[in-house]
Design a protein around this motif. Structure first.
Motif, PDB file in Angstrom:
ATOM      1  N   ARG A  18       0.809  -1.505   0.276  1.00 37.67           N
ATOM      2  CA  ARG A  18      -0.197   0.175   0.022  1.00 37.67           C
ATOM      3  C   ARG A  18       0.786   1.306   0.443  1.00 37.67           C
ATOM      4  O   ARG A  18       0.738   2.104  -0.291  1.00 37.67           O
ATOM      5  CB  ARG A  18      -0.826   0.069   1.584  1.00 37.67           C
ATOM      6  N   ALA A  20       3.556   1.432  -1.006  1.00 34.74           N
ATOM      7  CA  ALA A  20       5.008   1.536  -2.043  1.00 34.74           C
ATOM      8  C   ALA A  20       3.298   2.114  -3.067  1.00 34.74           C
ATOM      9  O   ALA A  20       4.496   3.104  -4.124  1.00 34.74           O
ATOM     10  CB  ALA A  20       5.211   0.069  -2.999  1.00 34.74           C
ATOM     11  N   TYR A  21       2.418   1.712  -3.245  1.00 33.75           N
ATOM     12  CA  TYR A  21       0.932   2.109  -4.297  1.00 33.75           C
ATOM     13  C   TYR A  21       0.936   3.305  -4.273  1.00 33.75           C
ATOM     14  O   TYR A  21       1.473   4.048  -5.048  1.00 33.75           O
ATOM     15  CB  TYR A  21       0.873   1.422  -4.269  1.00 33.75           C
ATOM     16  N   ARG A  22       0.871   4.072  -3.109  1.00 40.48           N
ATOM     17  CA  ARG A  22       0.931   5.197  -2.414  1.00 40.48           C
ATOM     18  C   ARG A  22       1.489   6.510  -2.487  1.00 40.48           C
ATOM     19  O   ARG A  22       1.318   6.981  -3.563  1.00 40.48           O
ATOM     20  CB  ARG A  22       0.693   5.644  -0.959  1.00 40.48           C
ATOM     21  N   ARG A  23       3.181   5.408  -3.174  1.00 35.34           N
ATOM     22  CA  ARG A  23       4.193   6.478  -3.600  1.00 35.34           C
ATOM     23  C   ARG A  23       4.183   7.156  -4.905  1.00 35.34           C
ATOM     24  O   ARG A  23       4.258   8.385  -5.511  1.00 35.34           O
ATOM     25  CB  ARG A  23       5.345   6.111  -3.276  1.00 35.34           C
ATOM     26  N   ILE A  24       3.891   6.349  -5.504  1.00 35.52           N
ATOM     27  CA  ILE A  24       3.759   5.985  -7.313  1.00 35.52           C
ATOM     28  C   ILE A  24       1.928   6.939  -7.549  1.00 35.52           C
ATOM     29  O   ILE A  24       2.389   7.714  -8.844  1.00 35.52           O
ATOM     30  CB  ILE A  24       3.911   5.393  -8.101  1.00 35.52           C
ATOM     31  N   ALA A  25       1.045   6.739  -6.457  1.00 36.83           N
ATOM     32  CA  ALA A  25      -0.911   7.218  -6.916  1.00 36.83           C
ATOM     33  C   ALA A  25      -0.107   8.594  -5.734  1.00 36.83           C
ATOM     34  O   ALA A  25      -1.138   8.176  -5.479  1.00 36.83           O
ATOM     35  CB  ALA A  25      -1.320   5.850  -6.394  1.00 36.83           C
ATOM     36  N   THR A  26       0.326   9.315  -7.717  1.00 38.81           N
ATOM     37  CA  THR A  26       0.193  10.905  -6.092  1.00 38.81           C
ATOM     38  C   THR A  26      -0.309  11.671  -7.574  1.00 38.81           C
ATOM     39  O   THR A  26      -0.226  13.250  -6.905  1.00 38.81           O
ATOM     40  CB  THR A  26       1.840  11.459  -6.396  1.00 38.81           C
TER      41      THR A  26
ATOM     42  N   ARG B  59      -7.533   8.361 -10.798  1.00 40.70           N
ATOM     43  CA  ARG B  59      -6.129   8.032 -10.736  1.00 40.70           C
ATOM     44  C   ARG B  59      -7.152   6.549 -11.157  1.00 40.70           C
ATOM     45  O   ARG B  59      -6.071   5.196 -11.937  1.00 40.70           O
ATOM     46  CB  ARG B  59      -5.281   7.589  -9.531  1.00 40.70           C
ATOM     47  N   ARG B  63      -4.854   4.244 -13.775  1.00 38.86           N
ATOM     48  CA  ARG B  63      -3.859   3.501 -13.847  1.00 38.86           C
ATOM     49  C   ARG B  63      -4.650   2.571 -14.394  1.00 38.86           C
ATOM     50  O   ARG B  63      -3.795   1.210 -15.141  1.00 38.86           O
ATOM     51  CB  ARG B  63      -3.928   2.831 -12.678  1.00 38.86           C
ATOM     52  N   LEU B 148       6.279  -1.781 -10.274  1.00 38.47           N
ATOM     53  CA  LEU B 148       5.104  -1.278  -9.615  1.00 38.47           C
ATOM     54  C   LEU B 148       4.652  -1.044 -10.348  1.00 38.47           C
ATOM     55  O   LEU B 148       2.966  -1.976 -10.765  1.00 38.47           O
ATOM     56  CB  LEU B 148       5.412  -0.529  -8.172  1.00 38.47           C
ATOM     57  N   GLU B 149       4.325   0.113 -11.062  1.00 38.17           N
ATOM     58  CA  GLU B 149       3.856   0.596 -12.823  1.00 38.17           C
ATOM     59  C   GLU B 149       3.945  -0.396 -13.346  1.00 38.17           C
ATOM     60  O   GLU B 149       2.285  -0.568 -13.523  1.00 38.17           O
ATOM     61  CB  GLU B 149       4.776   1.705 -12.961  1.00 38.17           C
ATOM     62  N   GLU B 167      -7.789   0.261  -4.000  1.00 38.30           N
ATOM     63  CA  GLU B 167      -7.450   0.964  -2.580  1.00 38.30           C
ATOM     64  C   GLU B 167      -7.307   2.461  -3.488  1.00 38.30           C
ATOM     65  O   GLU B 167      -7.073   3.017  -2.761  1.00 38.30           O
ATOM     66  CB  GLU B 167      -5.878   0.879  -3.913  1.00 38.30           C
TER      67      GLU B 167
END
Lengths: 275, 209
Positions: A18, A20-26, B59, B63, B148-149, B167
């Motif tokens: 989570r 890690a995802y939050r860091r990219i989902a900005t 988002r 994604r 991750l992407e 999420e």
């Protein structure tokens, strides 16, 4: 956005993923999208427009009803007949003898009238009218010519006081009869020709009507017997159906079904070719 | 977090001289109440509702499709449908579920329209190092984000959808099942597979080149 309920219920993700995802989902929504959506919401939800619509709809209904009443009243006052007598619009019937003759022939009209809405009756009546008119005209001409010749001869006989006079008169009438004979023959020939033309025309029209009737009968028959919707839903069954049509020599229907099959299932193997 | 926000808003609204206090009333309205207010023509309520969900929805589309232009189109389309549906809206379920069901359907329609849509990595990971990161740490962090992407974009569409609904929308498994039309077990299984693949991607040791 996450609630306690969801985290308690199904914490499948785990904090490491989570985070890690939050860091990219900005990413955030571009401002122009915000503006567009909010403007659309403001336009759609503005009370002014809602109020406008609320009084426009009843007004439109009232206008429509008022106009309808006005039109009906106007017609009533001016005496316009909205449903003229149907008999006036129908074609006049043919003479009884011709009608009887043509109606005796089997054309399958009755079946078609019920099945497809097509009626051969007007064509047949038209043909019969034309034939009857032509025959009547030729007959009248012939009869008139012969009557005139006979009348002259009779008059000559009755008026004679003596045989020589009668013979003289007969001799004098003879050239007239002789001169009229070719004319009579010509008129008779002409009448025959006109009759033949009228008969041909009538037969042609009747044949056309019969052909259309037969075509529609075949079409309705093929509609009943060709591949049904259930069969068409399955490509393999549809192909089998087309093959059966080809085997039973129903080639037109097989051709039609093949074309439909290729349009519906372009990627499927083509059905059996129809010659 | 929701409780904290409610307390904060109540405190703010109780203060003197706040122009928006009457609109906000004592406690923050939930999404459904805001939507019902918008139904009655209160565009400020819609704006409040919109601000709660705009970034997450954006988002989600970004994604899910992996294409920024498509994401913008879908985002506008989804909100337009929400706006149009305001008169028929009934608060029978959470507004978030309603919103993401509309969004999910928009995406499904988009996929059907563009069957050969390509998954392009339009999302650009942050390339600027933060103040407390060394260049080596920054490079490593950047690689992990990229992995991750890529892993997210390479997930099957159903698994990616479930992960993002979980999420970004914060939906539970039951709610996700309601949005996607799948049953709960299938949804749970999709989420588990997605998490396993994503975790493998971020735990992957860096390959020396």
């Amino acid at each position: 956005m996450r609630t306690d309920d969801t985290t308690r219920h199904d914490d499948e993700v785990g904090s490491d993923l989570r985070d890690a995802y939050r860091r990219i989902a900005t990413e955030t929504t571009p401002p122009h999208l915000d503006e567009a959506v909010l403007a659309a919401a403001a336009t759609a939800g503005s009370p002014a427009k809602k109020g406008l619509w609320q009084w426009r709809r009843p007004l439109a209904w009232a206008t429509m009803i008022g106009l309808s009443f006005a039109i009906v009243l106007e017609f009533n006052q001016t005496g316009v007949d909205l449903a003229p007598d149907l008999e006036e619009t129908l074609p006049q019937s043919a003479p009884a003898d011709v009608d009887d003759e043509t109606s005796a022939e089997p054309t399958g009209d009755a079946a078609l009238d019920g099945a497809s809405g097509f009626s051969a009756e007007p064509l047949r009546k038209e043909a019969a009218d034309e034939a009857a008119r032509a025959a009547r005209q030729s007959l009248e001409r012939t009869v008139a010519t012969e009557a005139e010749v006979e009348k002259r001869a009779r008059d000559a006989e009755l008026e004679t006081m003596s045989a020589p006079a009668a013979a003289e008169l007969r001799e004098s009438a003879e050239p007239s009869v002789k001169s009229l004979a070719p004319a009579t023959a010509t008129v008779a020939t002409e009448a025959d020709a006109l009759g033949a033309v009228a008969t041909d025309s009538a037969e042609r029209l009747r044949a056309d009507a019969d052909r259309q009737a037969n075509f529609l009968l075949q079409q309705s028959a093929s509609d009943e017997a060709a591949c049904d919707d259930m069969t068409r839903a399955d490509p393999a069954r549809w192909r089998e159906c087309i093959r059966a049509l080809v085997d039973t020599r129903r080639l037109d229907e097989a051709r039609l079904e093949s074309r439909l099959f290729l349009e519906t299932f372009p990627d499927e193997p083509a059905p059996v070719p129809v010659k | 977090m929701a409780v904290a926000r409610a307390e904060m808003t109540t405190t703010l609204c109780a203060g003197e001289g706040l122009a928006y206090a009457p609109a906000m009333e004592r406690a923050p309205l939930d999404d459904s109440a805001l939507m019902l207010r918008y139904q009655d023509g209160d565009t400020a309520a819609f704006e409040e509702l919109y601000r709660r969900h705009n970034d997450a929805l954006y988002r989600y589309f970004l994604r899910l499709g992996g294409d920024a232009a498509a994401a913008e189109d879908l985002y506008q389309e989804a909100w337009t449908k929400i706006i149009r549906a305001r008169s028929s809206y009934r608060p029978t379920a959470k507004f978030t579920t309603f919103l993401y069901r509309v969004a999910h359907n928009c995406f499904i329609d988009y996929v059907r329209r563009n069957k050969r849509h390509t998954q392009t990595a339009a999302v650009d990971p942050d390339t600027q190092p933060s103040a407390n990161e060394s260049p080596e740490m920054h490079a490593e962090s950047r690689l992990a984000r990229e992995r991750l992407e890529i892993a997210l974009l390479s997930l099957p569409e159903e698994q990616r959808d479930v992960f993002l609904l979980h999420e970004e929308a914060g939906l539970s498994l039951d709610e996700i099942a309601g949005v996607t039309g799948a049953n709960r077990e299938a949804t749970k299984s999709r989420l588990r597979y997605a998490v396993r693949k994503l975790r493998a991607a971020i735990d992957e040791p860096e390959v020396e080149t």
